[in-house]
Design a protein around this motif. Sequence first.
Motif, PDB file in Angstrom:
ATOM      1  N   ASP A 164       0.901   5.315   1.919  1.00  0.00           N
ATOM      2  CA  ASP A 164       0.264   5.946   3.085  1.00  0.00           C
ATOM      3  C   ASP A 164      -0.622   7.139   2.739  1.00  0.00           C
ATOM      4  N   HIS A 183       0.852  -1.187   0.000  1.00  0.00           N
ATOM      5  CA  HIS A 183       0.000   0.000   0.000  1.00  0.00           C
ATOM      6  C   HIS A 183       0.885   1.233   0.000  1.00  0.00           C
ATOM      7  N   HIS A 241       4.816   0.299  -0.089  1.00  0.00           N
ATOM      8  CA  HIS A 241       5.513  -0.526   0.902  1.00  0.00           C
ATOM      9  C   HIS A 241       4.572  -1.566   1.479  1.00  0.00           C
TER      10      HIS A 241
HETATM   11 FE   LIG Z   1       2.065   2.203   5.556  1.00  0.00          FE
END
Ligand SMILES: [Fe+2]
Length: 299
Positions: A140, A138, A221
Amino acid sequence: MEIRDWKSMAGMAETYRQARELGIETNIAELETFGFTVIEPEKTGAAPDFAERLFEKVMQIAREEDDQAVELNKHADAEKPAFGRQLFHLLERDPVFVEAVMNPAVQTMGRYLMGLSYRLFSMVAFVKEGSARSTPMHCDSVGVPTPLPAYGSVCNVSWILTDYTEENGTLGMVPGSHRYCRHPTEYEQPRFIGGPMDDAMVTPVNARPGSLAVFTGNTWHCTYPKTSAGVRAHIATAFCRNYVNPAEAYEDIADEIIAPYGPELARLVGKNAWQGYRAEGPKLENMALVRPAYQTQYG
Ligand SMILES: [Fe+2]
């Protein structure tokens, strides 16, 4: 070259000078090139026992807090927690966390990536004990629709508290993914997570306790499956650009927490935010806090 107070830089030259003083200019280059970097413990400016202090406090909170208190933690199955435990809103739980936010390397990275008007977005500990599954791929930029802006709306400056290696379930990064300007799809999950993407697209963050893993909100990440015994923990300190609504609410943070660090911490947690006014209109002194120096002077 000499870094001067060029007016066109709107204060960012000072941030770069701070990076040079700390010896973390290379980390800025790595962030720009790869979308992530690791600042070694010796370059954070923190005392050698700082990570240990953070770790002890995190583990104390983990012991004292009901492990089902947090909704996200309930996704764990009994034997192999999916994502481990998350301890939220750390800032007000102990002064050591305030120290962690106000660390000079953390501040420099926050300012560099999010601008001088940056805000604290959240401060969350991630704790895994024993074996644990991966956190899926995903980025952030939660709530930011694709296409993402070319620059991050948020950034993650994580205090690594235990040895981070592949077998300890470290973070896995996709180098260069910060330039994709989109979220990963379900077809971009690596094989070790059960998806079709080549595992070679992902690289592990190897870091010692006391390091800072830094990445932008655009960088893809995940985490590696944790196969080792023992505890693995880090504290994700996230910052955002001034217009982003922070994830954690800090408006009722006690004054005694803020006082030792002065107006910059107050600004970081939104105490003097220019947003949120009613009929009386915005306070000019609060707007001045987030405007570039040349505008404050002449605008
Ligand atoms: Fe994350």
